[in-house]
Scaffold this motif. Structure first.
Motif, PDB file in Angstrom:
ATOM      1  N   GLU A   2       0.853  -1.188   0.000  1.00 20.15           N
ATOM      2  CA  GLU A   2       0.000   0.000   0.000  1.00 20.15           C
ATOM      3  C   GLU A   2       0.887   1.236   0.000  1.00 20.15           C
ATOM      4  OE1 GLU A   2      -3.581   0.133   0.845  1.00 20.15           O
ATOM      5  OE2 GLU A   2      -3.929  -2.028   0.949  1.00 20.15           O
ATOM      6  N   ALA A   3       0.982   1.891  -1.132  1.00 25.71           N
ATOM      7  CA  ALA A   3       1.791   3.116  -1.180  1.00 25.71           C
ATOM      8  C   ALA A   3       0.900   4.291  -0.792  1.00 25.71           C
ATOM      9  CB  ALA A   3       2.341   3.307  -2.579  1.00 25.71           C
ATOM     10  N   HIS A   4       1.486   5.261  -0.118  1.00 17.12           N
ATOM     11  CA  HIS A   4       0.686   6.392   0.372  1.00 17.12           C
ATOM     12  C   HIS A   4       0.519   7.446  -0.708  1.00 17.12           C
ATOM     13  CE1 HIS A   4       1.419   5.314   4.823  1.00 17.12           C
ATOM     14  NE2 HIS A   4       1.044   4.309   4.076  1.00 17.12           N
TER      15      HIS A   4
ATOM     16  N   PHE B 137      -6.758   6.740  -6.560  1.00 21.77           N
ATOM     17  CA  PHE B 137      -6.934   6.511  -7.995  1.00 21.77           C
ATOM     18  C   PHE B 137      -5.610   6.204  -8.692  1.00 21.77           C
ATOM     19  CE2 PHE B 137     -11.120   9.072  -8.750  1.00 21.77           C
ATOM     20  CZ  PHE B 137     -11.728   8.275  -7.803  1.00 21.77           C
ATOM     21  N   ILE B 138      -4.481   6.533  -8.028  1.00 29.73           N
ATOM     22  CA  ILE B 138      -3.186   6.257  -8.661  1.00 29.73           C
ATOM     23  C   ILE B 138      -2.370   5.272  -7.832  1.00 29.73           C
ATOM     24  CG2 ILE B 138      -3.000   8.324 -10.111  1.00 29.73           C
ATOM     25  CD1 ILE B 138      -1.442   9.710  -7.927  1.00 29.73           C
ATOM     26  N   ARG B 139      -3.095   4.488  -7.008  1.00 33.96           N
ATOM     27  CA  ARG B 139      -2.466   3.456  -6.189  1.00 33.96           C
ATOM     28  C   ARG B 139      -2.766   2.121  -6.871  1.00 33.96           C
ATOM     29  NH1 ARG B 139      -5.460   3.283  -0.894  1.00 33.96           N
ATOM     30  NH2 ARG B 139      -5.072   5.499  -0.701  1.00 33.96           N
ATOM     31  N   THR B 140      -1.781   1.273  -7.073  1.00 33.00           N
ATOM     32  CA  THR B 140      -2.059   0.048  -7.838  1.00 33.00           C
ATOM     33  C   THR B 140      -1.496  -1.216  -7.205  1.00 33.00           C
ATOM     34  OG1 THR B 140      -0.071   0.459  -9.130  1.00 33.00           O
ATOM     35  CG2 THR B 140      -2.138   1.226 -10.079  1.00 33.00           C
ATOM     36  N   GLY B 141      -0.725  -1.087  -6.124  1.00 30.50           N
ATOM     37  CA  GLY B 141      -0.030  -2.260  -5.593  1.00 30.50           C
ATOM     38  C   GLY B 141      -0.834  -3.087  -4.613  1.00 30.50           C
ATOM     39  N   GLN B 142      -1.979  -2.521  -4.144  1.00 28.60           N
ATOM     40  CA  GLN B 142      -2.778  -3.248  -3.151  1.00 28.60           C
ATOM     41  C   GLN B 142      -3.531  -4.395  -3.834  1.00 28.60           C
ATOM     42  OE1 GLN B 142      -3.495  -0.450  -4.556  1.00 28.60           O
ATOM     43  NE2 GLN B 142      -5.658  -0.282  -4.964  1.00 28.60           N
TER      44      GLN B 142
ATOM     45  N   GLY C 261       2.091   2.213  -7.769  1.00 26.83           N
ATOM     46  CA  GLY C 261       1.320   3.453  -7.698  1.00 26.83           C
ATOM     47  C   GLY C 261       2.147   4.609  -8.202  1.00 26.83           C
ATOM     48  N   SER C 262       1.577   5.803  -8.122  1.00 22.87           N
ATOM     49  CA  SER C 262       2.208   6.964  -8.718  1.00 22.87           C
ATOM     50  C   SER C 262       2.326   8.087  -7.697  1.00 22.87           C
ATOM     51  CB  SER C 262       1.335   7.417  -9.888  1.00 22.87           C
ATOM     52  OG  SER C 262       2.125   7.741 -10.985  1.00 22.87           O
ATOM     53  N   GLN C 263       3.257   9.013  -7.955  1.00 20.72           N
ATOM     54  CA  GLN C 263       3.491  10.155  -7.054  1.00 20.72           C
ATOM     55  C   GLN C 263       3.744   9.658  -5.624  1.00 20.72           C
ATOM     56  OE1 GLN C 263       4.432  12.973  -7.654  1.00 20.72           O
ATOM     57  NE2 GLN C 263       4.165  14.122  -5.795  1.00 20.72           N
ATOM     58  N   ILE C 264       4.652   8.664  -5.523  1.00 22.12           N
ATOM     59  CA  ILE C 264       5.036   8.123  -4.214  1.00 22.12           C
ATOM     60  C   ILE C 264       6.264   8.898  -3.729  1.00 22.12           C
ATOM     61  CG2 ILE C 264       5.890   6.057  -3.026  1.00 22.12           C
ATOM     62  CD1 ILE C 264       4.285   4.443  -5.161  1.00 22.12           C
ATOM     63  N   LEU C 265       6.192   9.387  -2.507  1.00 25.78           N
ATOM     64  CA  LEU C 265       7.282  10.241  -2.008  1.00 25.78           C
ATOM     65  C   LEU C 265       8.219   9.510  -1.029  1.00 25.78           C
ATOM     66  CD1 LEU C 265       5.231  13.559  -1.620  1.00 25.78           C
ATOM     67  CD2 LEU C 265       6.936  13.050  -3.369  1.00 25.78           C
ATOM     68  N   ASP C 266       7.864   8.253  -0.646  1.00 28.32           N
ATOM     69  CA  ASP C 266       8.754   7.484   0.251  1.00 28.32           C
ATOM     70  C   ASP C 266       9.651   6.567  -0.560  1.00 28.32           C
ATOM     71  OD1 ASP C 266       7.169   8.486   2.275  1.00 28.32           O
ATOM     72  OD2 ASP C 266       5.842   6.736   2.245  1.00 28.32           O
ATOM     73  N   GLU C 267      10.791   6.212   0.030  1.00 31.41           N
ATOM     74  CA  GLU C 267      11.686   5.265  -0.642  1.00 31.41           C
ATOM     75  C   GLU C 267      11.287   3.812  -0.349  1.00 31.41           C
ATOM     76  OE1 GLU C 267      15.755   6.205   0.357  1.00 31.41           O
ATOM     77  OE2 GLU C 267      15.564   8.233  -0.441  1.00 31.41           O
TER      78      GLU C 267
ATOM     79  N   HIS D 165      10.736  -2.367  -0.958  1.00 28.95           N
ATOM     80  CA  HIS D 165       9.865  -3.466  -0.551  1.00 28.95           C
ATOM     81  C   HIS D 165       9.361  -4.214  -1.793  1.00 28.95           C
ATOM     82  CE1 HIS D 165       6.047  -4.639   1.955  1.00 28.95           C
ATOM     83  NE2 HIS D 165       6.716  -5.678   1.526  1.00 28.95           N
ATOM     84  N   ASN D 166       9.009  -3.452  -2.804  1.00 28.06           N
ATOM     85  CA  ASN D 166       8.514  -4.043  -4.050  1.00 28.06           C
ATOM     86  C   ASN D 166       9.590  -4.940  -4.680  1.00 28.06           C
ATOM     87  OD1 ASN D 166       6.871  -4.494  -6.260  1.00 28.06           O
ATOM     88  ND2 ASN D 166       7.415  -2.597  -7.298  1.00 28.06           N
ATOM     89  N   ALA D 167      10.807  -4.418  -4.776  1.00 24.17           N
ATOM     90  CA  ALA D 167      11.900  -5.209  -5.376  1.00 24.17           C
ATOM     91  C   ALA D 167      12.143  -6.475  -4.559  1.00 24.17           C
ATOM     92  CB  ALA D 167      13.172  -4.355  -5.435  1.00 24.17           C
ATOM     93  N   GLN D 168      12.099  -6.329  -3.241  1.00 24.42           N
ATOM     94  CA  GLN D 168      12.323  -7.501  -2.366  1.00 24.42           C
ATOM     95  C   GLN D 168      11.230  -8.552  -2.589  1.00 24.42           C
ATOM     96  OE1 GLN D 168      14.930  -7.798   0.393  1.00 24.42           O
ATOM     97  NE2 GLN D 168      14.318  -9.849  -0.253  1.00 24.42           N
ATOM     98  N   THR D 169      10.000  -8.081  -2.732  1.00 21.60           N
ATOM     99  CA  THR D 169       8.875  -9.008  -2.908  1.00 21.60           C
ATOM    100  C   THR D 169       9.027  -9.790  -4.212  1.00 21.60           C
ATOM    101  OG1 THR D 169       7.516  -7.406  -1.747  1.00 21.60           O
ATOM    102  CG2 THR D 169       6.339  -9.120  -2.936  1.00 21.60           C
ATOM    103  N   LEU D 170       9.415  -9.090  -5.287  1.00 23.85           N
ATOM    104  CA  LEU D 170       9.580  -9.778  -6.579  1.00 23.85           C
ATOM    105  C   LEU D 170      10.762 -10.746  -6.526  1.00 23.85           C
ATOM    106  CD1 LEU D 170       8.863  -6.971  -9.220  1.00 23.85           C
ATOM    107  CD2 LEU D 170       7.291  -8.638  -8.214  1.00 23.85           C
ATOM    108  N   LEU D 171      11.827 -10.330  -5.857  1.00 22.10           N
ATOM    109  CA  LEU D 171      12.997 -11.209  -5.727  1.00 22.10           C
ATOM    110  C   LEU D 171      12.623 -12.467  -4.927  1.00 22.10           C
ATOM    111  CD1 LEU D 171      16.119 -11.331  -6.309  1.00 22.10           C
ATOM    112  CD2 LEU D 171      16.402 -10.605  -3.940  1.00 22.10           C
ATOM    113  N   ASP D 172      11.877 -12.279  -3.859  1.00 21.26           N
ATOM    114  CA  ASP D 172      11.462 -13.429  -3.038  1.00 21.26           C
ATOM    115  C   ASP D 172      10.612 -14.398  -3.852  1.00 21.26           C
ATOM    116  OD1 ASP D 172      12.808 -12.369  -0.921  1.00 21.26           O
ATOM    117  OD2 ASP D 172      11.034 -11.591   0.108  1.00 21.26           O
TER     118      ASP D 172
END
Ligand code: PLP
Length: 439
Positions: free
Chosen positions: A160-162, A166-171, A208-214, A219-226
């Motif tokens: 869940e990106a903050h 409407f521009i959140r897609t990872g959930q 998602g889009s316009q995400i301001l946190d790193e 987390h996304n890369a780790q999830t795909l790697l796992d």
């Protein structure tokens, strides 16, 4: 927020790309989209520099949905960027510009059979598969064409990106991709690996889009790697590619703090180095920046045509554009900053709402802003409109779309011409007759 070459001179006038804004307005009129080449180039180089710190080198695919034209595809080609397209129309634009199809990634949660065939015959580098129906379509089209389709599976990682919903897609509750939960993604991988005309190259996830946190990107890369590690253990299959999508935020407001690209890439490099089994090659990391390449390079120039005070004392200034050239405030409450040419560095003493010219109450470009005293005929500039403005523009109210002009080192280049009234009726067919019984 502003393009890298933006400056205000001693007479408070705005310059961009080494050209006085007033001269561009005199030449092209308003509304007018401007793009600053130096800013686009700096952002491209920033991605390429950061991704070259990875082994193997990562690759950036510019997300054409943010803004695409033949000229933009030409810039990307010249600078060796990949391109992410989501429709036959975007693919056509890129191919017409002579873009190398091998550097194109074809996305979208719905691709028609024709679009899949078009992408395969054009020999795009990657198809991102989004559903089981699409998997069947890709397999059958590839079989019909006697080809092996290069495929990434779009995974919904449950992150869940903050950002605006409407521009959140990872959930998990999303129309995009195969959810990691309930074994859906596993089923998709298993099925894909069994297709004779598909080569599964790896995974994709855009959160998602316009995400301001790193953290969400890492987390996304780790999830795909796992997920890759899991399948390596199960079947000895290992992903060649991990595509972590786009979504890097930009500065729409002075307080916005975008994530640091180099820091995100370094964290991803470390986790991949740690998580890759010794017997296999580390996967290639792909990123798909759209907004963070083009948004701040752009601004939209309007003329103020109306100024009115409503009961209660609130001031409205209305300009000659609005939701037809920038739907984002109406669509998801996007917020922008603005300036007045000739008063650009004056103190903001007036609280106003900047409204558009379209026949909708919701056609408001900026709900609340403090500006220097605004007068009718002033030139008003809205910043950071390079992404998802022209590409989402419409002809609502049969208003022609504004031109797009690139500026660079004192030169202006028309990238997309202003539409004429004749353009508006180009696809119309005149009234001829009705069935006899209706006369
Ligand atoms: C799959 C995918 N990749 C990349 C992007 C680009 O995102 P951004 O412009 O926020 O970088 C999007 C945007 O919606 C997307 O859906």
């Amino acid at each position: 927020m502003t393009p890298d070459t933006y400056r205000v001179d001693e007479s408070h006038q705005i310059w961009i790309g080494g050209i006085r804004l007033g001269d561009l307005v005199a030449k092209y009129g308003t509304p007018l989209y401007l793009l600053d080449y130096a800013t686009i180039l700096a952002r491209i180089q920033q991605y390429q520099g950061a991704l070259s710190a990875l082994t193997p080198k990562g690759q950036a695919f510019y997300a054409g949905k943010a803004f695409l034209s033949e000229a933009m595809a030409g810039v990307l080609k010249e600078h060796n960027m990949g391109l992410d397209v989501v429709s036959g129309g975007e693919l056509y634009t890129a191919l017409r510009a002579g873009f190398n199809p091998g550097h194109i990634m074809f996305h979208g949660n719905v691709k028609t059979r024709d679009e899949i065939a078009y992408a395969l015959t054009a020999r795009v580098g990657y198809l991102v598969c989004d559903s089981f129906e699409e998997l069947d379509r890709i397999e059958s089209e590839a079989a019909r064409l006697g080809m092996i389709a290069p495929v990434l599976l779009r995974i919904t990682p449950g992150i869940e990106a903050h950002t605006h919903e409407f521009i959140r897609t990872g959930q998990f509750d999303s129309k995009f991709g195969f959810g990691l939960a309930e074994g859906i993604a596993d089923k998709a991988i298993e099925k894909t690996l069994a297709q004779p005309h598909i080569r599964l190259l790896g995974f994709h996830a855009h959160i998602g889009s316009q995400i301001l946190d790193e953290a969400p990107f890492v987390h996304n890369a780790q999830t795909l790697l796992d997920l890759g590690r899991d399948w390596y253990r199960r079947q000895g299959w290992w992903p060649e590619v991990l595509n972590i999508g786009g979504g890097f935020g930009i500065r729409y407001q002075p307080q916005d703090q975008p994530p640091q690209l180099a820091s995100v890439v370094k964290q991803i490099r470390d986790l991949i180095a740690e998580g890759t089994p010794r017997e296999v090659m580390a996967p290639k990391v792909f990123m798909e920046p759209g907004r963070s390449i083009i948004a701040e390079a752009g601004l939209t120039v309007y003329q103020v045509l109306v100024k009115k005070q409503v009961p209660g004392g609130k001031w409205y200034v209305a300009v000659d554009g609005g939701m037809g050239d920038n739907i984002r405030p109406a669509l998801y409450q996007a917020e922008y900053q603005a300036a007045i040419d000739g008063k650009a560095d004056w103190l903001p003493t007036q609280h106003v709402t900047v409204a558009g010219r379209y026949c909708e109450t919701g056609d408001v470009l900026i709900r609340e802003i403090n500006l220097p005293p605004v007068e009718v005929n002033d030139t008003l500039v809205v910043f950071a409109t390079g992404a998802y403005n022209y590409s989402m523009a419409s002809n609502y109210n049969r208003v022609p779309r504004p031109p797009v002009v690139l500026v660079d080192q004192g030169q202006d280049h028309l990238w997309i011409a202003r539409e004429s009234y004749a353009d508006l009726v180009r696809a119309d067919r005149p009234w001829t007759s009705v069935a006899w019984e209706h006369r």
